[in-house]
Scaffold this motif. Structure first.
Motif, short mmCIF file in Angstrom:
data_model
loop_
_atom_site.label_atom_id
_atom_site.label_comp_id
_atom_site.label_asym_id
_atom_site.label_seq_id
_atom_site.Cartn_x
_atom_site.Cartn_y
_atom_site.Cartn_z
N VAL A 148 0.73 -1.31 0.54
CA VAL A 148 0.03 -0.62 -0.41
C VAL A 148 0.76 1.26 -0.11
CG1 VAL A 148 -1.82 0.93 1.57
CG2 VAL A 148 -1.77 -0.80 1.22
N TRP A 149 2.22 1.24 0.51
CA TRP A 149 2.58 2.73 0.74
C TRP A 149 3.21 2.60 -0.58
CZ3 TRP A 149 2.09 6.39 4.19
CH2 TRP A 149 1.48 6.42 5.20
N GLN A 150 4.24 1.92 -0.68
CA GLN A 150 4.41 1.54 -2.30
C GLN A 150 3.59 2.30 -3.28
OE1 GLN A 150 5.73 -2.18 -3.85
NE2 GLN A 150 7.40 -1.43 -4.68
N PHE A 151 2.81 1.71 -3.50
CA PHE A 151 1.64 2.68 -4.24
C PHE A 151 1.74 3.92 -4.06
CE2 PHE A 151 -0.07 -1.56 -5.49
CZ PHE A 151 -0.02 -1.12 -7.23
N ILE A 152 1.03 4.07 -2.88
CA ILE A 152 1.76 6.23 -2.04
C ILE A 152 2.73 6.66 -2.65
CG2 ILE A 152 1.19 7.35 -0.57
CD1 ILE A 152 -0.56 4.95 1.08
N PHE A 153 3.51 6.46 -2.42
CA PHE A 153 4.58 6.70 -3.04
C PHE A 153 4.80 7.09 -3.98
CE2 PHE A 153 6.25 6.17 1.46
CZ PHE A 153 5.46 7.28 2.10
N LEU A 154 4.45 5.66 -5.32
CA LEU A 154 4.90 5.56 -6.80
C LEU A 154 4.19 7.11 -7.07
CD1 LEU A 154 5.09 2.37 -7.19
CD2 LEU A 154 6.90 3.69 -7.15
N LEU B 136 2.56 9.68 -5.47
CA LEU B 136 2.81 10.62 -5.11
C LEU B 136 3.69 12.43 -5.91
CD1 LEU B 136 2.53 12.25 -2.81
CD2 LEU B 136 4.72 11.86 -1.41
N PRO B 137 4.85 12.36 -6.48
CA PRO B 137 5.53 12.35 -7.38
C PRO B 137 4.08 13.68 -8.77
CG PRO B 137 6.72 10.96 -7.48
CD PRO B 137 5.32 11.06 -6.74
N GLY B 138 3.48 12.30 -9.38
CA GLY B 138 2.83 12.14 -10.20
C GLY B 138 2.03 13.62 -9.75
N ASP B 139 0.54 13.29 -8.87
CA ASP B 139 0.21 14.39 -7.98
C ASP B 139 0.38 15.64 -7.96
OD1 ASP B 139 -1.74 12.06 -8.24
OD2 ASP B 139 -1.21 11.55 -6.22
N ALA B 140 1.97 15.48 -7.40
CA ALA B 140 2.33 16.66 -7.10
C ALA B 140 2.71 17.94 -8.23
CB ALA B 140 3.86 16.30 -6.00
N LYS B 141 3.12 16.95 -9.61
CA LYS B 141 3.16 17.66 -10.97
C LYS B 141 2.07 18.07 -10.97
CE LYS B 141 5.08 16.79 -15.02
NZ LYS B 141 5.81 15.99 -16.35
N GLU B 142 0.82 17.23 -11.12
CA GLU B 142 -0.38 17.99 -11.49
C GLU B 142 -0.63 19.56 -10.56
OE1 GLU B 142 -4.79 16.54 -11.59
OE2 GLU B 142 -3.49 15.62 -11.18
N VAL B 143 -0.66 19.41 -9.82
CA VAL B 143 -1.16 20.39 -8.68
C VAL B 143 0.25 21.59 -8.84
CG1 VAL B 143 -0.93 21.18 -6.12
CG2 VAL B 143 -1.70 19.30 -6.78
N TRP B 144 1.45 21.55 -9.03
CA TRP B 144 2.14 22.58 -9.19
C TRP B 144 1.99 22.60 -10.92
CZ3 TRP B 144 5.57 25.17 -6.99
CH2 TRP B 144 6.43 26.42 -7.93
N THR B 145 1.21 22.23 -12.52
CA THR B 145 1.13 22.12 -12.85
C THR B 145 -0.18 23.61 -12.29
OG1 THR B 145 1.99 20.49 -14.27
CG2 THR B 145 0.08 22.19 -15.49
N HIS B 146 -1.22 23.33 -12.41
CA HIS B 146 -2.07 23.94 -11.79
C HIS B 146 -1.80 25.00 -11.18
CE1 HIS B 146 -5.66 22.11 -13.14
NE2 HIS B 146 -5.43 20.68 -12.86
N LEU B 147 -1.25 25.61 -10.58
CA LEU B 147 -0.03 26.80 -10.02
C LEU B 147 0.15 27.35 -10.81
CD1 LEU B 147 0.34 25.62 -6.07
CD2 LEU B 147 -1.78 26.50 -6.89
#
Length: 290
Positions: A35-41, A43-54
């Motif tokens: 479960v934690w491996q999937f969460i960390f895998l 995480l970078p894509g989600d952070a990139k999406e938020v950064w792109t919106h900002l």
């Protein structure tokens, strides 16, 4: 082995409200790391999406389940917590020790926030103070939370971080550690309470999170109690001959349905003896029945 792994994931998924049962080490270490491996895998894509919106000056989606990492973290919160409690129950420990990861994370965040706010002001080059002052000015002129976030993202995207990092590393390389230690020692001699306070916070926020994680991992690695306890039957493996007998007879588990009491067994034995006696007299001795 594969069936045991699948059973572990099935227990993780369908026993998410069971805080009173027991769980083996296999159940815990098959589910939680995955479960934690999937969460960390994710995480970078989600952070990139938020950064792109900002950077586009757009408000990112506020639904937490829109992001894979955050959604999976929230969706598996109860299953992870209940599995941790069941693992503690199986090892003979109190379920209250499940708070250890929360203690480690909260203290770790507080320590990180403290370093993030103290290091810029301690920088002798003045760069840290300038960054804080600039951030305060940007926040004051933006006029709103999201406008502030948009401006910070635009500034961070325009900054040459290689040059900033080089400046900070150069300042750190030129820092006189011995002079800093002597200054801290002189301050401690003048005001011992400040020195004790600094030492306490350093040990508390630096050592306690690591100890909490180590104790948590130690509890999760403990073997199962072989005896039954208040949380259920022992999950330790049965002897090999018992497993072989159960494999030979698929209906061995239903034997209690036909089990007789002591009186019923005595009556059955008496009836069998009477039947044998009657057959012996009629067929061997030639006596008529009755």
């Amino acid at each position: 082995m594969i069936s045991r792994i699948l059973t572990a994931f099935e227990s993780f998924a369908f026993k998410f409200l069971d805080f009173d049962g027991r769980a083996t080490r296999l159940e815990y270490w098959c589910a939680i790391p995955v479960v934690w491996q999937f969460i960390f895998l994710m995480l970078p894509g989600d952070a990139k999406e938020v950064w792109t919106h900002l950077l586009r000056r757009e408000v990112p989606p506020l639904n937490p389940f829109h992001y894979g990492s955050l959604g999976l973290f929230l969706f598996t919160f109860l299953p992870r917590l209940s599995l941790t409690v069941r693992r503690l129950n199986d090892a003979g420990r109190s379920g209250r020790w499940a708070k250890l990861p929360f203690v480690a994370v909260s203290l770790g965040l507080m320590m990180s926030f403290g370093f993030a706010t103290s290091l810029p002001t301690a920088d002798q080059s003045g760069l840290g103070v300038a960054v804080i002052a600039g951030g305060a000015v940007v926040a004051a002129l933006s006029g709103g939370f999201w406008e502030t976030m948009f401006n910070f993202a635009a500034i961070a995207n325009a900054v040459n971080w290689d040059a900033v990092l080089g400046t900070l590393l150069g300042a750190a390389a030129k820092a006189d550690v011995s002079a800093g230690l002597q200054t801290a020692q002189a301050t401690g001699l003048q005001n011992p309470a400040v020195e004790l306070q600094f030492l306490f916070y350093s040990v508390f926020f630096g050592l306690v999170p690591a100890l909490a994680i180590l104790v948590h991992l130690y509890f999760m690695r403990l073997p199962s109690e072989r005896d039954d306890n208040i949380h259920g039957a022992s999950s330790a493996q049965a002897p090999a001959h018992a497993n072989q007998d159960s494999k030979r007879n698929a209906y061995a588990g239903y034997a209690y349905l036909t089990k007789r009491t002591g009186d019923e067994e005595k009556m059955l034995q008496a009836a069998r003896k009477a039947q044998i006696r009657e057959l012996y007299q009629s067929r061997v001795l030639g006596k008529p029945n009755g």
